[in-house]
Design a protein around this motif. Structure first.
Motif, PDB file in Angstrom:
ATOM      1  N   UNK A   1       0.165  -1.814  -5.285  1.00 46.53           N
ATOM      2  CA  UNK A   1      -0.463  -1.611  -4.156  1.00 46.53           C
ATOM      3  C   UNK A   1      -0.956  -3.106  -3.780  1.00 46.53           C
ATOM      4  N   UNK A   2      -1.764  -3.901  -4.022  1.00 48.60           N
ATOM      5  CA  UNK A   2      -2.104  -5.333  -3.352  1.00 48.60           C
ATOM      6  C   UNK A   2      -0.627  -6.345  -2.975  1.00 48.60           C
ATOM      7  N   UNK A   3       0.026  -6.854  -4.285  1.00 47.28           N
ATOM      8  CA  UNK A   3       0.928  -7.941  -4.641  1.00 47.28           C
ATOM      9  C   UNK A   3       2.183  -7.034  -2.667  1.00 47.28           C
ATOM     10  N   UNK A   4       2.434  -8.390  -3.130  1.00 47.50           N
ATOM     11  CA  UNK A   4       3.589  -8.978  -1.434  1.00 47.50           C
ATOM     12  C   UNK A   4       4.194 -10.066  -1.067  1.00 47.50           C
ATOM     13  N   UNK A   5       4.725  -9.883  -0.738  1.00 45.82           N
ATOM     14  CA  UNK A   5       5.655 -11.398   0.432  1.00 45.82           C
ATOM     15  C   UNK A   5       5.446 -11.308   1.067  1.00 45.82           C
ATOM     16  N   UNK A   6       5.387 -12.032   1.853  1.00 50.38           N
ATOM     17  CA  UNK A   6       4.668 -12.746   3.401  1.00 50.38           C
ATOM     18  C   UNK A   6       5.514 -13.479   4.248  1.00 50.38           C
TER      19      UNK A   6
ATOM     20  N   UNK B   1       9.185   3.029  10.619  1.00 49.99           N
ATOM     21  CA  UNK B   1       8.238   2.656   9.351  1.00 49.99           C
ATOM     22  C   UNK B   1       6.878   2.844  10.091  1.00 49.99           C
ATOM     23  N   UNK B   2       6.078   2.851   8.982  1.00 48.70           N
ATOM     24  CA  UNK B   2       4.795   2.776   9.777  1.00 48.70           C
ATOM     25  C   UNK B   2       4.127   1.459   9.436  1.00 48.70           C
ATOM     26  N   UNK B   3       3.912   1.062  10.149  1.00 48.25           N
ATOM     27  CA  UNK B   3       3.765  -0.517  11.327  1.00 48.25           C
ATOM     28  C   UNK B   3       2.226  -0.470  10.960  1.00 48.25           C
ATOM     29  N   UNK B   4       1.278  -1.447   9.912  1.00 47.73           N
ATOM     30  CA  UNK B   4       0.031  -0.799  10.497  1.00 47.73           C
ATOM     31  C   UNK B   4      -0.446  -2.704  10.776  1.00 47.73           C
ATOM     32  N   UNK B   5      -1.015  -2.871  11.452  1.00 49.34           N
ATOM     33  CA  UNK B   5      -1.564  -4.310  11.712  1.00 49.34           C
ATOM     34  C   UNK B   5      -3.101  -4.714  11.395  1.00 49.34           C
ATOM     35  N   UNK B   6      -3.068  -6.524  11.450  1.00 51.47           N
ATOM     36  CA  UNK B   6      -4.184  -6.854  10.216  1.00 51.47           C
ATOM     37  C   UNK B   6      -4.540  -8.210  11.071  1.00 51.47           C
ATOM     38  N   UNK B   7      -5.590  -7.809  12.028  1.00 52.64           N
ATOM     39  CA  UNK B   7      -5.830  -8.859  12.963  1.00 52.64           C
ATOM     40  C   UNK B   7      -6.813  -9.826  11.594  1.00 52.64           C
ATOM     41  N   UNK B   8      -6.820 -10.309  11.097  1.00 47.33           N
ATOM     42  CA  UNK B   8      -7.923 -10.733   9.613  1.00 47.33           C
ATOM     43  C   UNK B   8      -7.712 -12.307   9.035  1.00 47.33           C
ATOM     44  N   UNK B   9      -6.390 -12.691   9.737  1.00 46.86           N
ATOM     45  CA  UNK B   9      -6.073 -14.263   9.261  1.00 46.86           C
ATOM     46  C   UNK B   9      -5.796 -14.559  10.274  1.00 46.86           C
ATOM     47  N   UNK B  10      -6.645 -15.831  10.751  1.00 45.56           N
ATOM     48  CA  UNK B  10      -6.664 -16.289  11.695  1.00 45.56           C
ATOM     49  C   UNK B  10      -5.039 -17.238  12.047  1.00 45.56           C
TER      50      UNK B  10
ATOM     51  N   UNK C   1      -0.841 -13.048  13.686  1.00 46.92           N
ATOM     52  CA  UNK C   1      -0.283 -11.612  13.764  1.00 46.92           C
ATOM     53  C   UNK C   1       0.251 -11.872  13.144  1.00 46.92           C
ATOM     54  N   UNK C   2      -0.203 -10.333  12.504  1.00 49.70           N
ATOM     55  CA  UNK C   2       0.600  -9.221  10.891  1.00 49.70           C
ATOM     56  C   UNK C   2       0.323  -7.917  11.122  1.00 49.70           C
ATOM     57  N   UNK C   3       2.030  -7.856  10.317  1.00 45.44           N
ATOM     58  CA  UNK C   3       1.391  -6.155  10.023  1.00 45.44           C
ATOM     59  C   UNK C   3       2.135  -5.955   8.486  1.00 45.44           C
ATOM     60  N   UNK C   4       1.630  -5.134   7.971  1.00 45.63           N
ATOM     61  CA  UNK C   4       2.607  -5.063   6.886  1.00 45.63           C
ATOM     62  C   UNK C   4       3.307  -3.210   6.684  1.00 45.63           C
ATOM     63  N   UNK C   5       3.862  -3.237   5.881  1.00 40.58           N
ATOM     64  CA  UNK C   5       5.136  -1.627   6.062  1.00 40.58           C
ATOM     65  C   UNK C   5       5.402  -1.769   4.370  1.00 40.58           C
ATOM     66  N   UNK C   6       5.620  -0.537   4.203  1.00 40.08           N
ATOM     67  CA  UNK C   6       6.589  -0.403   3.046  1.00 40.08           C
ATOM     68  C   UNK C   6       8.368   0.422   3.315  1.00 40.08           C
ATOM     69  N   UNK C   7       8.890  -0.483   2.257  1.00 40.35           N
ATOM     70  CA  UNK C   7      10.003   0.047   2.085  1.00 40.35           C
ATOM     71  C   UNK C   7       9.606   1.625   1.457  1.00 40.35           C
ATOM     72  N   UNK C   8      11.612   1.854   1.676  1.00 40.46           N
ATOM     73  CA  UNK C   8      11.706   3.382   1.120  1.00 40.46           C
ATOM     74  C   UNK C   8      10.939   3.371  -0.410  1.00 40.46           C
ATOM     75  N   UNK C   9      10.320   2.817  -1.281  1.00 38.29           N
ATOM     76  CA  UNK C   9      10.124   3.211  -2.951  1.00 38.29           C
ATOM     77  C   UNK C   9       8.792   2.736  -2.917  1.00 38.29           C
ATOM     78  N   UNK C  10       7.675   2.203  -1.461  1.00 38.11           N
ATOM     79  CA  UNK C  10       6.265   2.083  -1.496  1.00 38.11           C
ATOM     80  C   UNK C  10       6.060   0.491  -2.048  1.00 38.11           C
ATOM     81  N   UNK C  11       7.281  -0.831  -1.837  1.00 42.01           N
ATOM     82  CA  UNK C  11       6.401  -2.234  -2.444  1.00 42.01           C
ATOM     83  C   UNK C  11       5.641  -2.553  -0.288  1.00 42.01           C
ATOM     84  N   UNK C  12       4.820  -3.080  -0.927  1.00 43.46           N
ATOM     85  CA  UNK C  12       4.344  -3.414   0.645  1.00 43.46           C
ATOM     86  C   UNK C  12       5.232  -5.282   0.968  1.00 43.46           C
ATOM     87  N   UNK C  13       5.253  -4.553   1.621  1.00 43.04           N
ATOM     88  CA  UNK C  13       5.939  -6.096   3.189  1.00 43.04           C
ATOM     89  C   UNK C  13       4.843  -6.917   3.979  1.00 43.04           C
ATOM     90  N   UNK C  14       4.544  -7.621   4.131  1.00 42.50           N
ATOM     91  CA  UNK C  14       3.977  -8.566   5.150  1.00 42.50           C
ATOM     92  C   UNK C  14       5.016  -9.167   6.539  1.00 42.50           C
TER      93      UNK C  14
END
Length: 125
Positions: free
Chosen positions: A66-71, A89-98, A101-114
């Motif tokens: 759920x949380x682990x991912x490569x950046x 792909x569902x692109x989820x933007x996150x502006x919390x890293x000063x 610019x970053x976003x995350x997406x999931x691969x076809x098996x649900x791995x989170x990629x940032x």
């Protein structure tokens, strides 16, 4: 002494290699690299873009983290996000890293990629 990160290993369920190959090559733009024969017998697949390597290993009781991912650092992050979105792909933007610019997406098996790009790289372009 640590000199560099060689690769990141992600898990995947048995039989997912065709979907992973399509996603990591056609969507992310990586190229598949051969696994050594002794490791290839275990299934899975390896991908590379520049110095970045992602290894996908088969795990029988796979559950995506759920949380682990490569950046993964990218250039032209807006265009890269659009590329992923155009492939569904569902692109989820996150502006919390000063400073980034970053976003995350999931691969076809649900791995989170940032995916991230430093802001000075964006403003200098």
């Amino acid at each position: 002494m640590i000199a560099a990160l060689d690769h990141v290993q992600l898990a995947a369920p048995p039989g997912s290699e065709p979907a992973l190959r399509t996603y990591y090559t056609s969507v992310l733009g990586m190229r598949e690299i051969p696994k050594p024969p002794a490791l290839a017998a275990r299934g899975g697949c390896w991908f590379q873009a520049g110095p970045v390597q992602l290894h996908l290993g088969i795990e029988q009781d796979f559950v995506p983290a759920k949380k682990a991912h490569p950046g993964i650092r990218v250039t032209s992050i807006e265009a890269y996000a659009a590329r992923l979105a155009s492939h569904g792909a569902q692109v989820v933007w996150d502006d919390n890293l000063p400073g980034h610019r970053r976003f995350s997406a999931q691969d076809p098996v649900g791995n989170r990629l940032e995916f991230l790009e430093r802001l000075e790289a964006v403003t200098a372009a």
